[in-house]
Write a protein that holds these residues in place. Structure first.
Motif, PDB file in Angstrom:
ATOM      1  N   GLU A  93      57.193   7.265  88.828  1.00 57.54           N
ATOM      2  CA  GLU A  93      57.254   8.670  89.217  1.00 57.54           C
ATOM      3  C   GLU A  93      57.907   9.451  88.084  1.00 57.54           C
ATOM      4  OE1 GLU A  93      59.298  11.500  92.679  1.00 57.54           O
ATOM      5  OE2 GLU A  93      59.548   9.309  92.715  1.00 57.54           O
ATOM      6  N   ARG A  94      57.230  10.492  87.630  1.00 60.51           N
ATOM      7  CA  ARG A  94      57.742  11.317  86.524  1.00 60.51           C
ATOM      8  C   ARG A  94      58.709  12.360  87.105  1.00 60.51           C
ATOM      9  NH1 ARG A  94      52.837  11.919  82.174  1.00 60.51           N
ATOM     10  NH2 ARG A  94      51.717  10.001  82.727  1.00 60.51           N
ATOM     11  N   LEU A  95      60.000  12.048  87.047  1.00 64.61           N
ATOM     12  CA  LEU A  95      60.988  12.909  87.690  1.00 64.61           C
ATOM     13  C   LEU A  95      61.241  14.190  86.915  1.00 64.61           C
ATOM     14  CD1 LEU A  95      63.626  10.213  88.757  1.00 64.61           C
ATOM     15  CD2 LEU A  95      61.860  11.274  90.171  1.00 64.61           C
ATOM     16  N   ARG A  96      61.328  14.085  85.582  1.00 57.06           N
ATOM     17  CA  ARG A  96      61.659  15.279  84.790  1.00 57.06           C
ATOM     18  C   ARG A  96      61.359  15.040  83.333  1.00 57.06           C
ATOM     19  NH1 ARG A  96      66.103  17.463  81.808  1.00 57.06           N
ATOM     20  NH2 ARG A  96      66.245  19.744  82.023  1.00 57.06           N
ATOM     21  N   ASP A  97      60.876  16.077  82.649  1.00 59.68           N
ATOM     22  CA  ASP A  97      60.761  16.120  81.194  1.00 59.68           C
ATOM     23  C   ASP A  97      61.396  17.416  80.727  1.00 59.68           C
ATOM     24  OD1 ASP A  97      59.297  13.706  80.439  1.00 59.68           O
ATOM     25  OD2 ASP A  97      57.640  14.553  81.572  1.00 59.68           O
ATOM     26  N   GLY A  98      62.616  17.316  80.187  1.00 57.09           N
ATOM     27  CA  GLY A  98      63.318  18.497  79.709  1.00 57.09           C
ATOM     28  C   GLY A  98      63.221  18.635  78.208  1.00 57.09           C
ATOM     29  N   GLY A  99      64.059  19.518  77.649  1.00 54.71           N
ATOM     30  CA  GLY A  99      64.015  19.748  76.223  1.00 54.71           C
ATOM     31  C   GLY A  99      64.456  18.552  75.398  1.00 54.71           C
ATOM     32  N   SER A 100      65.382  17.736  75.936  1.00 51.16           N
ATOM     33  CA  SER A 100      65.889  16.579  75.207  1.00 51.16           C
ATOM     34  C   SER A 100      65.793  15.278  75.994  1.00 51.16           C
ATOM     35  CB  SER A 100      67.360  16.794  74.818  1.00 51.16           C
ATOM     36  OG  SER A 100      67.515  17.942  73.993  1.00 51.16           O
ATOM     37  N   PHE A 101      65.735  15.373  77.325  1.00 45.23           N
ATOM     38  CA  PHE A 101      65.781  14.184  78.176  1.00 45.23           C
ATOM     39  C   PHE A 101      64.553  14.095  79.074  1.00 45.23           C
ATOM     40  CE2 PHE A 101      70.154  15.042  77.067  1.00 45.23           C
ATOM     41  CZ  PHE A 101      70.736  13.783  76.896  1.00 45.23           C
ATOM     42  N   SER A 102      64.173  12.863  79.389  1.00 41.60           N
ATOM     43  CA  SER A 102      63.143  12.585  80.386  1.00 41.60           C
ATOM     44  C   SER A 102      63.684  11.552  81.359  1.00 41.60           C
ATOM     45  CB  SER A 102      61.858  12.038  79.742  1.00 41.60           C
ATOM     46  OG  SER A 102      61.215  13.014  78.948  1.00 41.60           O
ATOM     47  N   ALA A 103      63.295  11.661  82.627  1.00 50.01           N
ATOM     48  CA  ALA A 103      63.737  10.710  83.643  1.00 50.01           C
ATOM     49  C   ALA A 103      62.530  10.170  84.402  1.00 50.01           C
ATOM     50  CB  ALA A 103      64.718  11.360  84.610  1.00 50.01           C
ATOM     51  N   ARG A 104      62.570   8.855  84.696  1.00 48.10           N
ATOM     52  CA  ARG A 104      61.487   8.204  85.418  1.00 48.10           C
ATOM     53  C   ARG A 104      62.071   7.290  86.502  1.00 48.10           C
ATOM     54  NH1 ARG A 104      59.318  11.555  82.814  1.00 48.10           N
ATOM     55  NH2 ARG A 104      57.432  11.377  81.503  1.00 48.10           N
ATOM     56  N   ARG A 105      61.394   7.249  87.654  1.00 48.37           N
ATOM     57  CA  ARG A 105      61.720   6.277  88.698  1.00 48.37           C
ATOM     58  C   ARG A 105      60.586   5.255  88.758  1.00 48.37           C
ATOM     59  NH1 ARG A 105      62.298   9.392  92.854  1.00 48.37           N
ATOM     60  NH2 ARG A 105      64.573   9.361  93.010  1.00 48.37           N
ATOM     61  N   THR A 106      60.947   3.983  88.682  1.00 47.29           N
ATOM     62  CA  THR A 106      59.960   2.913  88.692  1.00 47.29           C
ATOM     63  C   THR A 106      60.224   1.980  89.864  1.00 47.29           C
ATOM     64  OG1 THR A 106      59.916   2.966  86.270  1.00 47.29           O
ATOM     65  CG2 THR A 106      58.848   1.094  87.343  1.00 47.29           C
ATOM     66  N   HIS A 107      59.151   1.647  90.602  1.00 48.44           N
ATOM     67  CA  HIS A 107      59.223   0.630  91.640  1.00 48.44           C
ATOM     68  C   HIS A 107      58.355  -0.545  91.222  1.00 48.44           C
ATOM     69  CE1 HIS A 107      60.271   4.128  94.371  1.00 48.44           C
ATOM     70  NE2 HIS A 107      61.274   3.282  94.554  1.00 48.44           N
ATOM     71  N   ALA A 108      58.892  -1.758  91.354  1.00 47.43           N
ATOM     72  CA  ALA A 108      58.114  -2.977  91.184  1.00 47.43           C
ATOM     73  C   ALA A 108      57.725  -3.472  92.573  1.00 47.43           C
ATOM     74  CB  ALA A 108      58.924  -4.040  90.448  1.00 47.43           C
ATOM     75  N   VAL A 109      56.424  -3.695  92.793  1.00 45.46           N
ATOM     76  CA  VAL A 109      55.908  -3.946  94.140  1.00 45.46           C
ATOM     77  C   VAL A 109      55.126  -5.249  94.174  1.00 45.46           C
ATOM     78  CG1 VAL A 109      54.481  -3.029  96.018  1.00 45.46           C
ATOM     79  CG2 VAL A 109      55.773  -1.461  94.556  1.00 45.46           C
ATOM     80  N   GLN A 110      55.388  -6.071  95.180  1.00 39.19           N
ATOM     81  CA  GLN A 110      54.592  -7.256  95.491  1.00 39.19           C
ATOM     82  C   GLN A 110      54.369  -7.325  96.996  1.00 39.19           C
ATOM     83  OE1 GLN A 110      56.803 -10.577  93.722  1.00 39.19           O
ATOM     84  NE2 GLN A 110      55.121 -10.870  92.259  1.00 39.19           N
ATOM     85  N   HIS A 111      53.180  -7.752  97.388  1.00 42.20           N
ATOM     86  CA  HIS A 111      52.853  -7.900  98.809  1.00 42.20           C
ATOM     87  C   HIS A 111      53.133  -6.603  99.579  1.00 42.20           C
ATOM     88  CE1 HIS A 111      52.353 -12.153  98.017  1.00 42.20           C
ATOM     89  NE2 HIS A 111      53.606 -12.257  97.594  1.00 42.20           N
ATOM     90  N   GLY A 112      52.919  -5.460  98.905  1.00 40.02           N
ATOM     91  CA  GLY A 112      53.089  -4.172  99.559  1.00 40.02           C
ATOM     92  C   GLY A 112      54.524  -3.734  99.757  1.00 40.02           C
ATOM     93  N   ARG A 113      55.498  -4.467  99.166  1.00 39.58           N
ATOM     94  CA  ARG A 113      56.911  -4.104  99.346  1.00 39.58           C
ATOM     95  C   ARG A 113      57.619  -4.073  97.993  1.00 39.58           C
ATOM     96  NH1 ARG A 113      59.497  -8.014 103.724  1.00 39.58           N
ATOM     97  NH2 ARG A 113      58.823  -9.564 102.179  1.00 39.58           N
ATOM     98  N   PRO A 114      58.536  -3.130  97.793  1.00 33.84           N
ATOM     99  CA  PRO A 114      59.243  -3.058  96.506  1.00 33.84           C
ATOM    100  C   PRO A 114      60.222  -4.215  96.348  1.00 33.84           C
ATOM    101  CG  PRO A 114      60.123  -1.429  98.035  1.00 33.84           C
ATOM    102  CD  PRO A 114      58.928  -2.035  98.707  1.00 33.84           C
ATOM    103  N   ILE A 115      60.217  -4.825  95.160  1.00 33.82           N
ATOM    104  CA  ILE A 115      61.204  -5.865  94.849  1.00 33.82           C
ATOM    105  C   ILE A 115      62.276  -5.330  93.902  1.00 33.82           C
ATOM    106  CG2 ILE A 115      59.526  -7.711  95.232  1.00 33.82           C
ATOM    107  CD1 ILE A 115      59.346  -8.053  92.183  1.00 33.82           C
ATOM    108  N   LEU A 116      62.020  -4.188  93.266  1.00 32.38           N
ATOM    109  CA  LEU A 116      62.990  -3.544  92.367  1.00 32.38           C
ATOM    110  C   LEU A 116      62.764  -2.047  92.399  1.00 32.38           C
ATOM    111  CD1 LEU A 116      65.072  -3.904  89.812  1.00 32.38           C
ATOM    112  CD2 LEU A 116      63.030  -3.363  88.500  1.00 32.38           C
ATOM    113  N   SER A 117      63.841  -1.285  92.404  1.00 32.30           N
ATOM    114  CA  SER A 117      63.768   0.166  92.255  1.00 32.30           C
ATOM    115  C   SER A 117      64.716   0.572  91.133  1.00 32.30           C
ATOM    116  CB  SER A 117      64.160   0.873  93.557  1.00 32.30           C
ATOM    117  OG  SER A 117      64.062   2.283  93.421  1.00 32.30           O
ATOM    118  N   MET A 118      64.220   1.375  90.174  1.00 31.77           N
ATOM    119  CA  MET A 118      65.004   1.646  88.966  1.00 31.77           C
ATOM    120  C   MET A 118      64.769   3.068  88.478  1.00 31.77           C
ATOM    121  SD  MET A 118      64.926  -0.594  85.439  1.00 31.77           S
ATOM    122  CE  MET A 118      63.606   0.240  84.560  1.00 31.77           C
TER     123      MET A 118
END
Length: 300
Positions: A93-118
């Protein structure tokens, strides 16, 4: 596995699947979607450092308009054990792209369920104040026994994994936790280096450092308890991981991990580390909390 490092580099080269068209667990419609395989592990579970590094790669792949931005910090939660037998999907998920910083949320998914959220933050290279402190005194890595020196000749899956099948070489300054309980101490020094040359891609080196560090992050807590990895009944699992990159790093050069056991309570332990380059520059800091269940002293 004839070349563990080459295999790892292939595993980190995720397949791009485009945008998510239908919402699923851990994904929103419109999120960027990637897929990756796993490195074999003797315990049958996906290695946490691999999922972290792959999630970082997925997030970085969405910075096409800000390709010069490097990851400077992240925080991830391990939610479920990973399954080695199926691919892992990564939604970004592309949370933000600013003038100097960008933020992203990533989910790792197996069997339809997240195993990691970052969540990861990226920054344009900028100037500023410089402060790093001093690297601790340590013997040269050439003077410290390697995992192969300690485990060579032992016919066991874990011994082969640590001594031959890992993409990274580890050298514990005050003795490893591979075979026998160490002298209790809340500090640990470890030399770490990739087993071969890595392409000259600064981002790739940052991702590989993230991959490698998960191997040792909770060891200071075990060392403080005087517990070795083969202790019967020992149960260890990473819960979350936070990391800050301060400067560019090369993982195909020796890096010194200066580690401490911050706290242990309630079946959890917190380990912290500062990582130093060969010329004494602080390149990264990190912390990880994990579930650590140590059997009673009479069962050791």
């Amino acid at each position: 596995m004839t070349d563990p490092l080459a295999h790892l580099l292939r595993v980190l080269d995720l397949e791009a699947l485009g945008a998510v068209e239908q919402a699923s667990a851990g994904a929103l419609v419109g999120d960027d979607l990637f897929r990756g395989e796993s490195v074999h592990q003797p315990n049958g579970r996906v290695y946490g450092g691999q999922v972290l590094a792959q999630a970082l790669v997925a997030a970085q792949r969405t910075l096409a308009d800000h390709a010069s931005r490097a990851p400077h910090s992240l925080h991830g939660y391990f939610l479920r054990p990973g399954d080695l037998s199926v691919p892992i999907d990564f939604t970004v998920e592309r949370l933000r792209d600013g003038g100097s910083f960008s933020a992203r949320r990533t989910h790792a998914v197996q069997h339809g369920r997240p195993i990691l959220s970052m969540i990861t933050s990226f920054q344009e290279l900028q100037g500023g104040a410089e402060l790093a402190g001093e690297a601790p005194a340590a013997p040269a890595p050439e003077d410290v026994p390697s995992a192969a020196d300690v485990l060579g000749g032992i016919d066991h899956p874990y011994a082969r994994h640590w001594s031959d099948d890992s993409a990274f070489e580890l050298r514990h300054v005050d003795g490893s936790l591979y075979l026998r309980p160490p002298a209790p101490s809340e500090r640990q020094l470890v030399w770490l280096r990739a087993r071969g040359p890595v392409p000259d891609d600064p981002f790739l080196h940052r991702a590989l450092l993230l991959y490698a560090c998960d191997q040792v992050m909770l060891e200071p807590v075990l060392r403080a308890e005087g517990v070795a990895w083969p202790t019967p009944g020992l149960s260890v699992a990473s819960l979350d991981h936070a990391m800050w990159w301060h400067r560019d790093v090369r993982v195909d050069e020796w890096l010194l991990f200066e580690q401490t056991a911050v706290s242990a309570q309630g079946g959890r332990g917190l380990g912290a580390a500062r990582v130093w380059s060969p010329d004494g520059r602080l390149v990264a800091s990190m912390g990880q909390e994990g579930m650590i269940r140590v059997p009673a002293a009479d069962a050791r």
